[in-house]
Each structure stands twice: as structure tokens, then as C-alpha cells.
Design an enzyme around this catalytic site. Sequence first.
Site, mmCIF file in Angstrom:
data_model
loop_
_atom_site.group_PDB
_atom_site.id
_atom_site.type_symbol
_atom_site.label_atom_id
_atom_site.label_comp_id
_atom_site.label_asym_id
_atom_site.label_seq_id
_atom_site.Cartn_x
_atom_site.Cartn_y
_atom_site.Cartn_z
ATOM 1 C CB VAL A 13 -0.945 0.020 1.222
ATOM 2 C CG1 VAL A 13 -1.752 1.321 1.238
ATOM 3 C CG2 VAL A 13 -1.896 -1.177 1.207
ATOM 4 C CG ASP A 32 9.813 0.079 4.125
ATOM 5 O OD1 ASP A 32 10.335 -0.971 4.544
ATOM 6 O OD2 ASP A 32 8.628 0.144 3.747
ATOM 7 C CB THR A 36 6.909 -7.258 5.229
ATOM 8 O OG1 THR A 36 6.367 -5.960 5.534
ATOM 9 C CG2 THR A 36 7.054 -8.059 6.509
ATOM 10 C CG LEU A 62 10.124 8.692 11.980
ATOM 11 C CD1 LEU A 62 10.752 8.317 10.649
ATOM 12 C CD2 LEU A 62 8.658 8.293 12.000
ATOM 13 C CE1 TYR A 146 -1.228 -5.758 10.972
ATOM 14 C CE2 TYR A 146 -3.424 -6.722 10.985
ATOM 15 C CZ TYR A 146 -2.515 -5.835 10.448
ATOM 16 O OH TYR A 146 -2.881 -5.029 9.383
ATOM 17 C CE1 TYR A 160 1.980 9.985 21.795
ATOM 18 C CE2 TYR A 160 2.877 12.025 20.919
ATOM 19 C CZ TYR A 160 3.052 10.847 21.609
ATOM 20 O OH TYR A 160 4.284 10.535 22.117
ATOM 21 C CB THR A 176 -6.313 -3.223 0.394
ATOM 22 O OG1 THR A 176 -7.249 -2.506 1.205
ATOM 23 C CG2 THR A 176 -5.969 -2.389 -0.817
#
Length: 333
Positions: A13, A32, A36, A62, A146, A160, A176
Amino acid sequence: MRRVVITGGAGFVGSHLCRRFLRDGDEVVCVDNLLTGDLSNVDELLANERFLLIRTDVAEHLDVPGIVDAVLHFASPASPADYLRLPLETLSVGSSGTRNALELALRKDARFVLASTSEAYGDPEEHPQPETYWGNVNPVGPRSVYDEAKRFSETLTTAYRRYKKVDTGIARIFNTFGEYMRPDDGRAIPAFIGQALRGEPMTVSGDGSQTRSVCYVDDLVEGVVRLLDSGEPGPINLGNTDEMPILALAELIRELAGSDSEILFVDRPVDDPAVRRPDITLARTLLDWEPRTPVRTGLERTIRWFAGQLVETSPARPWAGPSRVGGTGPGGR
Ligand code: NAD
Ligand code: UDP
């Protein structure tokens, strides 16, 4: 023009989102670690000066220099086969990874969109699933790495928003499919297409009566862009309402691939949801969004793409063989 950070941008996606924002004239920072995903999903974008690839584990760290207008947090294994072999990585990216992505949005005063999932509803007792349904998840079952990571991600995102005033949106994405899915990711559609094209038995789990509602990726991407632009907090379901049994999906793929593969019934995974279909009233009313692509059309495009991959990877790189770029380390354009 805006500058959009997409975590998980080299995945299925995520890579479609990268292409979409570039097409719209925006700048894209794809973050990334290729856990996966696959570099080949974005390598054609590397020459574009509005595209930057940063290879890093977002659960560790990050940071993105410069202005950021939006953070789309899509990093996470998503196929059951992937998250069952990567349980701790899945929990880390759903917890620390989500926190790092939210902190980036806070520092940059950017809008944040979370890729949550229909798995937040678990094996649902309400059907179809509206956003008001709280779900039926086994917190110690195999899928919990998950499901609960995503539910925690939703909670963190909401905190947040509530306490740090970050402008957040939550998309609950239903199954999807489309081009750039990893042929060996184990999900039903890539598995069935690969098997049909190779003339191998198609592995339908259980008796195939369990249902899913599958959405073509271009439609999903449009929904994500609309959610980003809307300022809505969500959660908002994004998915197709066209529900079908998995056996019917396998038979449709076999027909469209022109295959005579037989159906092979295999064991059903533990806690595999029996039914799944989104109620998309909210997306229709708040985002003026609904899927436009018939499942048949989406499958035809996807099968064509997979057939091309099969030709490209054969015979030196077998169809489902290890074709992934490995390694980590600092990124670059
Ligand atoms: P995918 O596995 O193809 O893509 C996920 C990407 O995240 C990969 O490129 C992977 O390398 C990257 N990633 C994973 N952990 C990372 C980390 N710690 N740091 C940096 N990158 C990391 O999966 P997908 O189908 O493209 O799913 C993308 C997102 O959408 C996921 O968050 C998933 O939960 C969500 N989603 C997808 C679907 C679907 O049907 N495809 C349905 C519901 C939700
Ligand atoms: N499935 C199947 N054969 C496969 C892979 C999956 O019958 O080779 C089934 C799976 O048990 C589930 C449905 O197809 O009932 C959808 O599985 P998928 O892994 O695509 O996604 P999920 O919706 O479970 O996250």
C-alpha cells in the site's frame, strides 16, 4: 505542494501512496526498513527529485530533516503469515513505531494518519462492522500480535490527539489487493493468483465459507488521501462492501487467470475471522468516498501484473523464491 512522510512506503500500500502523492506534485519521504517490503516497489521512484528513501527501523528511531506537512504511518507487517513469523517486530512497530511517528508529527506540526485495520474488530460478532463496534479480539491468540498492536496504535493516536493536540486521523483498512503485493506474502489473493498461474492446487482454508470483502488498491489510496485532506479524526472504515466466501474468491481468480488448478482444502488458521464486511456509511458521508473499481476489474489488473512478474523472475529467480533486497543501514536517495 506538500511534503509527506510515508512509513512503510516500500510496502504494497505504501508504494502506491508514494506514487499517488508524487503524481499529485507533492514531495514524498519514504521511510522503510524493508522488513516485509521490497526495494523494487519504489526503485523506479529513486530518480525523482521529489522522492527520498530513508532506510531505517521506525520502531528504533524516526527523524526527518526539514518541513513535514503529513505523516502517514503505514509501517507494519500486514499479512498473517508475515506477522506470525515476525511477532515481536510487529508489536514493536505498532507500539514504539507508532509513538515515534506521532512524535514526528508533533515536532513538525503535521497531520498524522494511522493505517489501522479491520482486524481491530477481531472475529466480529456484529456484521457488517461499523466503527462503533468495539470488536472481539483474543488478546493471547496468535493474531493478537497484530490486532492488539493496531488497537494500541489507535489508543496512542487518540491520546496524542486528546492530550498533545496532534491533528490525527485513523483509517480502519479492510482487505486490499492489487499490483506490488509480494507474491509470497501468504495472503489469499497473491497466494491464489500465484497458484492459478502456475497450475498448482489452490490452498483454500477450512471449507472456504468464511468471507472477506476485498478492495482494489487505487480505491483505498483515494480514501486515504481524502481522510488526510479532511481533518476528520476517525476511525473511519475504508473497504469494499462486496462480500464473498473465500472459496468463491479462489474460483473467480481461477476463472480470470484461465487456469484449471484444483482446489485443495487446508487447515483453517487459529482465530481466522468467519466474516468481514465494512459498514462504510461514515466514509460515504464524511469523505464522499466509496470504492469505484469492481472486484473483477481489480483482479484482472492484478493477475496481469503478477503474470508479468512471473515472466520476469523465471527461470533464474523462481516465482516464490527469495527475491528481496536485504540489509539495513542509513538510507539515501
Ligand atoms: P506490507 O508488508 O506490504 O508493507 C508494510 C511495509 O512496512 C513494508 O515495506 C515493511 O518493510 C515496512 N515496515 C515494517 N516494519 C517496519 C519498521 N519497523 N520500520 C520501517 N518500516 C517497516 O503491508 P501492506 O499490505 O502494504 O500494509 C501497509 C499498512 O496498511 C500496514 O500498517 C497494515 O497494517 C495496513 N493494512 C493493510 C491492509 C491490506 O489489506 N493491505 C489491511 C489493513 C491494514
Ligand atoms: N486463506 C486461504 N488460503 C490461503 C491464504 C488465506 O484460504 O492460501 C484464507 C484465510 O484463512 C482467510 C482468508 O483467506 O480466511 C483471508 O486471508 P488473508 O491472509 O488474505 O487475510 P486476513 O483477512 O486473514 O488478514
